[in-house]
Design a protein around this motif. Structure first.
Motif, PDB file in Angstrom:
ATOM      1  N   ARG A  84       0.807  -1.366   0.054  1.00  9.08           N
ATOM      2  CA  ARG A  84       0.172   0.299   0.188  1.00  9.08           C
ATOM      3  C   ARG A  84       1.043   1.040   0.507  1.00  9.08           C
ATOM      4  NH1 ARG A  84      -2.886  -2.922   3.629  1.00  9.08           N
ATOM      5  NH2 ARG A  84      -1.686  -1.942   5.250  1.00  9.08           N
ATOM      6  N   GLU A  85       1.882   1.110   1.361  1.00  8.35           N
ATOM      7  CA  GLU A  85       2.915   2.504   1.192  1.00  8.35           C
ATOM      8  C   GLU A  85       3.905   2.201  -0.501  1.00  8.35           C
ATOM      9  OE1 GLU A  85       4.895   5.390   2.551  1.00  8.35           O
ATOM     10  OE2 GLU A  85       3.128   5.007   2.618  1.00  8.35           O
ATOM     11  N   LEU A  86       4.326   1.763  -1.096  1.00  9.04           N
ATOM     12  CA  LEU A  86       4.945   1.765  -2.099  1.00  9.04           C
ATOM     13  C   LEU A  86       3.831   1.903  -2.891  1.00  9.04           C
ATOM     14  CD1 LEU A  86       6.656   0.766  -4.157  1.00  9.04           C
ATOM     15  CD2 LEU A  86       5.581  -1.205  -4.589  1.00  9.04           C
ATOM     16  N   PHE A  87       2.578   1.598  -3.253  1.00 12.21           N
ATOM     17  CA  PHE A  87       1.924   2.569  -4.700  1.00 12.21           C
ATOM     18  C   PHE A  87       1.300   3.563  -4.571  1.00 12.21           C
ATOM     19  CE2 PHE A  87       1.664  -2.422  -5.356  1.00 12.21           C
ATOM     20  CZ  PHE A  87       2.520  -2.355  -6.437  1.00 12.21           C
ATOM     21  N   ALA A  88       1.171   3.367  -3.243  1.00 16.18           N
ATOM     22  CA  ALA A  88       0.976   4.974  -2.561  1.00 16.18           C
ATOM     23  C   ALA A  88       1.797   6.094  -2.937  1.00 16.18           C
ATOM     24  CB  ALA A  88       0.026   5.170  -1.064  1.00 16.18           C
ATOM     25  N   GLY A  89       3.148   5.505  -2.839  1.00 14.93           N
ATOM     26  CA  GLY A  89       4.356   6.432  -2.507  1.00 14.93           C
ATOM     27  C   GLY A  89       5.112   6.441  -4.483  1.00 14.93           C
ATOM     28  N   LEU A  90       3.940   5.823  -5.103  1.00 16.38           N
ATOM     29  CA  LEU A  90       4.481   5.900  -6.268  1.00 16.38           C
ATOM     30  C   LEU A  90       3.386   7.108  -7.105  1.00 16.38           C
ATOM     31  CD1 LEU A  90       4.932   2.279  -7.888  1.00 16.38           C
ATOM     32  CD2 LEU A  90       6.762   4.311  -7.515  1.00 16.38           C
ATOM     33  N   ASP A  91       2.327   7.474  -6.445  1.00 23.71           N
ATOM     34  CA  ASP A  91       1.452   7.928  -6.830  1.00 23.71           C
ATOM     35  C   ASP A  91       2.119   9.647  -6.808  1.00 23.71           C
ATOM     36  OD1 ASP A  91      -0.431   5.638  -7.687  1.00 23.71           O
ATOM     37  OD2 ASP A  91      -1.497   5.660  -6.624  1.00 23.71           O
ATOM     38  N   ARG A  92       2.073   9.511  -5.439  1.00 28.70           N
ATOM     39  CA  ARG A  92       2.196  11.532  -4.847  1.00 28.70           C
ATOM     40  C   ARG A  92       4.146  11.085  -4.979  1.00 28.70           C
ATOM     41  NH1 ARG A  92       2.062   8.116  -0.264  1.00 28.70           N
ATOM     42  NH2 ARG A  92       3.147   7.960   1.522  1.00 28.70           N
ATOM     43  N   GLY A  93       4.504  10.664  -5.180  1.00 27.98           N
ATOM     44  CA  GLY A  93       6.286  10.780  -5.828  1.00 27.98           C
ATOM     45  C   GLY A  93       7.096  10.676  -4.202  1.00 27.98           C
ATOM     46  N   GLY A  94       6.885   9.959  -3.382  1.00 28.93           N
ATOM     47  CA  GLY A  94       7.839   9.483  -2.279  1.00 28.93           C
ATOM     48  C   GLY A  94       7.186   9.053  -1.062  1.00 28.93           C
ATOM     49  N   SER A  95       8.012   8.671  -0.037  1.00 26.68           N
ATOM     50  CA  SER A  95       7.359   7.837   0.773  1.00 26.68           C
ATOM     51  C   SER A  95       8.556   8.612   1.886  1.00 26.68           C
ATOM     52  CB  SER A  95       7.898   7.093   0.984  1.00 26.68           C
ATOM     53  OG  SER A  95       7.561   5.547   1.714  1.00 26.68           O
ATOM     54  N   THR A  96       7.947   8.246   3.688  1.00 29.60           N
ATOM     55  CA  THR A  96       8.798   8.631   4.696  1.00 29.60           C
ATOM     56  C   THR A  96       9.066   7.237   4.655  1.00 29.60           C
ATOM     57  OG1 THR A  96       6.531   7.910   5.994  1.00 29.60           O
ATOM     58  CG2 THR A  96       7.042  10.500   5.134  1.00 29.60           C
ATOM     59  N   VAL A  97       9.402   5.960   4.073  1.00 25.63           N
ATOM     60  CA  VAL A  97       9.884   4.508   4.389  1.00 25.63           C
ATOM     61  C   VAL A  97      11.308   4.867   3.541  1.00 25.63           C
ATOM     62  CG1 VAL A  97       9.950   2.636   4.786  1.00 25.63           C
ATOM     63  CG2 VAL A  97       7.639   4.182   4.632  1.00 25.63           C
ATOM     64  N   PRO A  98      12.835   4.586   4.526  1.00 24.45           N
ATOM     65  CA  PRO A  98      14.028   4.946   3.625  1.00 24.45           C
ATOM     66  C   PRO A  98      13.821   4.100   1.741  1.00 24.45           C
ATOM     67  CG  PRO A  98      14.434   5.197   5.572  1.00 24.45           C
ATOM     68  CD  PRO A  98      12.413   5.049   5.689  1.00 24.45           C
ATOM     69  N   VAL A  99      13.721   2.335   2.531  1.00 21.12           N
ATOM     70  CA  VAL A  99      13.934   1.815   1.298  1.00 21.12           C
ATOM     71  C   VAL A  99      12.903   1.553   0.507  1.00 21.12           C
ATOM     72  CG1 VAL A  99      13.480  -0.308   0.642  1.00 21.12           C
ATOM     73  CG2 VAL A  99      14.584   0.131   2.549  1.00 21.12           C
ATOM     74  N   LEU A 100      12.269   2.459   0.541  1.00 23.71           N
ATOM     75  CA  LEU A 100      10.661   2.727  -0.570  1.00 23.71           C
ATOM     76  C   LEU A 100      10.975   4.171  -0.561  1.00 23.71           C
ATOM     77  CD1 LEU A 100       6.778   1.838   1.059  1.00 23.71           C
ATOM     78  CD2 LEU A 100       8.594   0.327  -0.585  1.00 23.71           C
ATOM     79  N   ALA A 101      11.298   5.281  -0.630  1.00 23.60           N
ATOM     80  CA  ALA A 101      11.163   6.257  -1.016  1.00 23.60           C
ATOM     81  C   ALA A 101      12.744   6.197  -1.813  1.00 23.60           C
ATOM     82  CB  ALA A 101      12.188   7.009  -0.069  1.00 23.60           C
ATOM     83  N   ALA A 102      13.612   5.264  -1.575  1.00 19.73           N
ATOM     84  CA  ALA A 102      14.894   5.104  -2.980  1.00 19.73           C
ATOM     85  C   ALA A 102      14.274   4.018  -3.804  1.00 19.73           C
ATOM     86  CB  ALA A 102      15.473   4.392  -1.839  1.00 19.73           C
ATOM     87  N   VAL A 103      13.360   2.851  -3.618  1.00 20.52           N
ATOM     88  CA  VAL A 103      12.577   1.982  -5.304  1.00 20.52           C
ATOM     89  C   VAL A 103      11.538   3.343  -5.886  1.00 20.52           C
ATOM     90  CG1 VAL A 103      10.975   1.578  -3.974  1.00 20.52           C
ATOM     91  CG2 VAL A 103      12.572   0.400  -5.715  1.00 20.52           C
ATOM     92  N   ILE A 104      11.004   4.101  -4.842  1.00 15.52           N
ATOM     93  CA  ILE A 104      10.500   5.041  -5.788  1.00 15.52           C
ATOM     94  C   ILE A 104      10.936   6.584  -7.086  1.00 15.52           C
ATOM     95  CG2 ILE A 104       8.478   6.335  -5.673  1.00 15.52           C
ATOM     96  CD1 ILE A 104       7.755   5.512  -3.035  1.00 15.52           C
ATOM     97  N   ASP A 105      11.420   6.862  -6.291  1.00 14.94           N
ATOM     98  CA  ASP A 105      13.000   8.105  -6.719  1.00 14.94           C
ATOM     99  C   ASP A 105      13.497   7.211  -7.914  1.00 14.94           C
ATOM    100  OD1 ASP A 105      14.012  10.248  -6.841  1.00 14.94           O
ATOM    101  OD2 ASP A 105      15.487   8.991  -7.079  1.00 14.94           O
TER     102      ASP A 105
END
Length: 349
Positions: A84-105
């Motif tokens: 959920r956090e990954l795909f939400a982050g892909l939609d909004r352009g980032g995440s507060t979770v470090p691993v996800l922030a890097a992979v989304i970027d």
């Protein structure tokens, strides 16, 4: 992660730099072969590979490494939360979770298809629900998400000398070959988790079933029927490597030494399994440190030459990362429950 790598990749936001460093640490801890091979890439390429591996490692640990008192349903809930956090982050352009922030970027920079992440997480969920695979087709569906998509995600980072569609089947096949190698190497370890990653019908053709595999595990020996079945799986994996390696010339010359080094070292795991007469229940086939360094040394020389030519003649790759002007906020790294082992279903269990 060295500042030079992040600078070369154009990653300037301080918190995002910490996120990539977290992924690099995961790669260094668990992917001895992959981490060594990644060192042969250009500095600008390495952070993205670390991010993709770090995410795969993190998700894999969720399903493989239970916290105290945690059941499968709890791990499934954690994996769902990551999705959920990954795909939400892909939609909004980032995440507060470090691993996800890097992979989304990384996904943004290289235009990665979110369907690849969906396939990967679907296979990770299967590890909590599926304990065996009745045939090759069923296993292939799992491997598609657990390994092939990793090759496809990394391909834009590696770049190609022609159309990416020409190289894609080979990139997927190499991820598959790495995964099948792990399945052979880790038969005993996977049995201990209640899982069998070998097609049941192909085992049955040799008179092998779960009971016989567990008997071999308890006795620490390889029954003749099991040896024959494993030899067949071994031959299948060799054929996939041959197809996969045919795609290496389709990559940017700068990336070829990295991929060739990883392929050589992983195939040597197969060599050691065969040399030990498929004694996978008593020992874990590994390639020694000095052999890894020797193969990597050859690759390092080739990589240095490729970079020199690239500076003289100009870049040949067909894909370059997009710039990422947005700032992505990250929080303190979460506790991942990481096990210290050189394994990852996402491209290198």
């Amino acid at each position: 992660m060295s500042g030079a790598e992040l600078d070369a990749a154009g990653i300037t936001d301080p918190e995002l730099r910490l996120a990539y460093a977290c992924c690099r640490e995961l790669n260094a801890l668990h992917g001895r072969t992959y981490f060594l091979a990644t060192r042969l890439l250009s500095r600008a390429q390495r952070p993205a590979v670390h991010a993709l591996y770090g995410f795969a490692r993190w998700a894999d640990d969720i399903v493989d490494v239970a916290r105290p008192g945690e059941c499968d349903a709890d791990r499934a809930a954690r994996l769902d939360a990551v999705a959920r956090e990954l795909f939400a982050g892909l939609d909004r352009g980032g995440s507060t979770v470090p691993v996800l922030a890097a992979v989304i970027d990384t996904a943004f920079r290289y235009g990665l298809d979110r369907g690849l992440f969906q396939d990967f997480l679907r296979s990770m969920r299967m590890d909590l629900e599926v304990t065996h695979y009745p045939d090759r087709a069923a296993l292939d569906r799992y491997v598609r998400g657990s390994a092939e998509v990793i090759g496809l995600e990394v391909l834009p980072v590696l770049r190609t000398v022609g159309a990416v569609e020409m190289a894609a089947p080979h990139a997927a096949a190499l991820g598959k070959a790495f995964q099948l190698t792990n399945f052979l190497r880790d038969v005993a370890e996977d049995l201990d988790r209640g899982r069998i990653y070998l097609p049941a019908d192909e085992l049955a053709a040799h008179g092998v079933d779960r009971d016989l595999l567990q008997w071999c595990r308890r006795r620490g020996c390889t029954d003749l029927r099991v040896r024959e079945a494993l030899a067949e799986q071994h031959a299948t994996t060799r054929r996939i490597y041959r197809f996969a390696r045919a795609g290496i010339p389709l990559l940017d010359p700068i990336s070829r030494p990295c991929v060739e080094t990883a392929a050589v070292l992983y195939q040597e795991i197969l060599d050691r399994i065969e040399a030990a007469d498929f004694a996978v229940f008593t020992r874990r086939a590994v390639v020694g440190r000095w052999r890894r360094f020797r193969v990597a040394g050859v690759g390092l020389g080739r990589a240095a030459w490729a970079r020199r030519v690239d500076r003289v003649d100009g870049p040949t790759g067909a894909h370059r990362p997009r710039t990422r002007p947005a700032t992505v906020r990250t929080a303190n790294p979460p506790q991942h429950g990481i096990a210290h082992r050189d394994s990852s279903r996402g491209g290198g269990r």
